[in-house]
Design a protein around this motif. Structure first.
Motif, PDB file in Angstrom:
ATOM      1  N   LEU A  44       0.873  -1.097   0.049  1.00 31.39           N
ATOM      2  CA  LEU A  44      -0.111  -0.103  -0.077  1.00 31.39           C
ATOM      3  C   LEU A  44       0.965   1.368   0.043  1.00 31.39           C
ATOM      4  N   LEU A  45       0.465   2.058  -0.877  1.00 28.10           N
ATOM      5  CA  LEU A  45       1.298   3.322  -0.960  1.00 28.10           C
ATOM      6  C   LEU A  45       0.289   4.504  -0.625  1.00 28.10           C
ATOM      7  N   ALA A  46       0.311   5.409   0.125  1.00 36.19           N
ATOM      8  CA  ALA A  46      -0.332   6.765   0.449  1.00 36.19           C
ATOM      9  C   ALA A  46       0.345   7.839   0.083  1.00 36.19           C
ATOM     10  N   LEU A  47      -0.537   8.819  -0.520  1.00 35.81           N
ATOM     11  CA  LEU A  47       0.122  10.077  -1.190  1.00 35.81           C
ATOM     12  C   LEU A  47      -0.572  11.106  -0.740  1.00 35.81           C
ATOM     13  N   PRO A  48      -0.321  12.235  -0.091  1.00 36.79           N
ATOM     14  CA  PRO A  48      -1.055  13.148   0.703  1.00 36.79           C
ATOM     15  C   PRO A  48      -1.182  14.139  -0.266  1.00 36.79           C
ATOM     16  N   ILE A  49      -2.351  14.848  -0.489  1.00 39.71           N
ATOM     17  CA  ILE A  49      -2.630  15.921  -1.463  1.00 39.71           C
ATOM     18  C   ILE A  49      -2.530  17.392  -0.431  1.00 39.71           C
ATOM     19  N   VAL A  50      -1.342  17.980  -0.814  1.00 43.70           N
ATOM     20  CA  VAL A  50      -0.794  18.756   0.053  1.00 43.70           C
ATOM     21  C   VAL A  50      -1.202  20.472  -0.635  1.00 43.70           C
ATOM     22  N   VAL A  51      -1.908  21.098   0.017  1.00 49.42           N
ATOM     23  CA  VAL A  51      -2.091  22.415  -0.724  1.00 49.42           C
ATOM     24  C   VAL A  51      -1.593  23.655   0.436  1.00 49.42           C
ATOM     25  N   ASP A  52      -0.685  24.251   0.206  1.00 46.44           N
ATOM     26  CA  ASP A  52      -0.239  25.577   1.025  1.00 46.44           C
ATOM     27  C   ASP A  52       0.269  24.935   2.368  1.00 46.44           C
ATOM     28  N   GLY A  53       0.887  23.785   2.364  1.00 45.41           N
ATOM     29  CA  GLY A  53       1.336  23.335   3.707  1.00 45.41           C
ATOM     30  C   GLY A  53       0.198  22.505   4.509  1.00 45.41           C
ATOM     31  N   ARG A  54      -0.823  22.248   3.913  1.00 45.95           N
ATOM     32  CA  ARG A  54      -1.887  21.577   4.587  1.00 45.95           C
ATOM     33  C   ARG A  54      -2.623  20.500   3.925  1.00 45.95           C
ATOM     34  N   PRO A  55      -2.535  19.371   4.369  1.00 45.32           N
ATOM     35  CA  PRO A  55      -3.407  18.246   3.824  1.00 45.32           C
ATOM     36  C   PRO A  55      -4.701  18.382   3.483  1.00 45.32           C
ATOM     37  N   ARG A  56      -5.158  18.081   2.155  1.00 53.73           N
ATOM     38  CA  ARG A  56      -6.485  18.306   1.682  1.00 53.73           C
ATOM     39  C   ARG A  56      -6.981  16.769   1.409  1.00 53.73           C
ATOM     40  N   GLY A  57      -6.303  15.795   1.270  1.00 54.05           N
ATOM     41  CA  GLY A  57      -6.716  14.473   0.890  1.00 54.05           C
ATOM     42  C   GLY A  57      -5.619  13.639   0.730  1.00 54.05           C
ATOM     43  N   VAL A  58      -6.024  12.353   0.438  1.00 54.21           N
ATOM     44  CA  VAL A  58      -4.996  11.240   0.122  1.00 54.21           C
ATOM     45  C   VAL A  58      -5.474  10.431  -1.005  1.00 54.21           C
ATOM     46  N   LEU A  59      -4.456  10.060  -1.721  1.00 50.45           N
ATOM     47  CA  LEU A  59      -4.475   9.047  -2.853  1.00 50.45           C
ATOM     48  C   LEU A  59      -3.877   7.862  -2.383  1.00 50.45           C
ATOM     49  N   TYR A  60      -4.449   6.569  -2.764  1.00 47.43           N
ATOM     50  CA  TYR A  60      -3.563   5.345  -2.355  1.00 47.43           C
ATOM     51  C   TYR A  60      -3.362   4.403  -3.698  1.00 47.43           C
ATOM     52  N   GLY A  61      -2.342   3.676  -3.673  1.00 44.95           N
ATOM     53  CA  GLY A  61      -2.228   2.679  -4.728  1.00 44.95           C
ATOM     54  C   GLY A  61      -1.998   1.405  -3.935  1.00 44.95           C
ATOM     55  N   GLY A  62      -2.604   0.244  -4.270  1.00 44.50           N
ATOM     56  CA  GLY A  62      -2.361  -0.788  -3.709  1.00 44.50           C
ATOM     57  C   GLY A  62      -2.228  -2.029  -4.515  1.00 44.50           C
ATOM     58  N   ALA A  63      -1.541  -3.254  -3.867  1.00 42.40           N
ATOM     59  CA  ALA A  63      -1.607  -4.512  -4.802  1.00 42.40           C
ATOM     60  C   ALA A  63      -1.654  -5.461  -3.759  1.00 42.40           C
ATOM     61  N   TRP A  64      -2.297  -6.818  -4.138  1.00 40.35           N
ATOM     62  CA  TRP A  64      -2.466  -8.012  -3.532  1.00 40.35           C
ATOM     63  C   TRP A  64      -1.299  -8.596  -3.130  1.00 40.35           C
TER      64      TRP A  64
END
Length: 283
Positions: free
Chosen positions: A100-120
């Motif tokens: 599992l990889l988690a990538l924060p969506i960062v706007v002006d130094g603040r987290p606004r969301g997360v994207l994930y990539g996953g494999a079995w």
């Protein structure tokens, strides 16, 4: 500047699909922060429905850690990882994900969301996979930053609301006082919150124009009961009338009023109302 944007939901959905296309992850999902937590709104490549309804709080799980640290976080063996909390095992392990990889969506130094990539299966994530994944998160962050700027400029350019005449202003104040009186007798917190939202909308009709920072008075914090009493005073109610409306003793009303006057540094009832209006506490 054009304001014809896709919805934020569509923006995230496009980003999740792009993440799936540009990396070797068979599963991709993500969402933006709503009410203090990420609501996963788009999922692609999943074999089950276990990821449905996933909500991620900051600091919890892999995505929560990524949000707090403002950088990507990865585990190639989710089940045994000791670097994260396992609040969301029922979702992640239910889908059977191991990497599992988690990538924060960062706007002006603040987290606004997360994207994930996953494999079995267990797999090492190298720069070939991580770099395009980070580029997708950065693109979404840039789009959100542009939206924020456009919305800020639109707010600044919006004309002020039309001024209320004397009769309309008094009717609004009476309605505000009546709402305060109704809410004070309710035990249902959700209903009280809805009434508070209506009160806030009423306040917006009489909010004064912003003043220079040097002219802004120190913040005043009144208790709900102090504000209830002061709202009734503002429409001309006597202490006995206020006691009857709020279901209090007259002496209790006097105590709340005296406390409010002290906080507002007012020597009379009318001065307290005037100070409260200037502070944006009453319409």
């Amino acid at each position: 500047m054009s304001t014809q944007f896709a919805s934020v939901g569509e923006l995230v959905a496009d980003g999740v699909r792009e993440l799936s296309r540009r990396t070797r992850f068979p599963v991709a999902f993500g969402g933006l922060i709503e009410d203090g937590e990420v609501s996963v709104t788009t999922i692609v490549g999943n074999r089950t429905h276990h990821l449905d309804g996933l909500h991620v709080r900051p600091e919890r799980g892999l995505g929560g850690r990524a949000m707090i640290e403002l950088r990507p976080r990865m585990t190639n063996d989710y089940r045994t990882s000791q670097q994260i909390t396992h609040d969301y095992d029922v979702f992640v392990l239910g889908e059977g994900l191991r990497t599992l990889l988690a990538l924060p969506i960062v706007v002006d130094g603040r987290p606004r969301g997360v994207l994930y990539g996953g494999a079995w299966e267990q797999s090492r994530i190298g720069g070939v996979t991580a770099a395009p994944a980070m580029a997708v998160a950065d693109r979404i962050a840039t789009e959100l930053r542009v939206r924020d700027e456009v919305e800020r400029r639109l707010r600044e350019a919006a004309p002020p609301p039309p001024a209320l005449n004397t009769r309309q202003r008094e009717e609004l104040r009476e309605s505000f006082a009546e709402l305060r009186s109704i809410a004070s007798g309710l035990a249902d917190e959700s209903l009280r919150a809805r009434i508070a939202a209506v009160e806030q909308r009423l306040m917006e009709f009489t909010s004064p124009a912003p003043r220079p920072a040097s002219a802004v008075e120190p913040a005043v914090h009144l208790s709900p009961r102090e504000l209830d009493v002061l709202a009734c005073v503002a429409v001309g109610s006597t202490n006995s009338e206020i006691a009857a409306q709020l279901g209090l003793r007259e002496g209790t009303v006097k105590a709340y009023l005296g406390s409010a006057m002290g906080k507002l540094d007012a020597s009379t009832r009318l001065a307290a109302v005037a100070h409260a209006r200037r502070a944006g506490l009453l319409p």
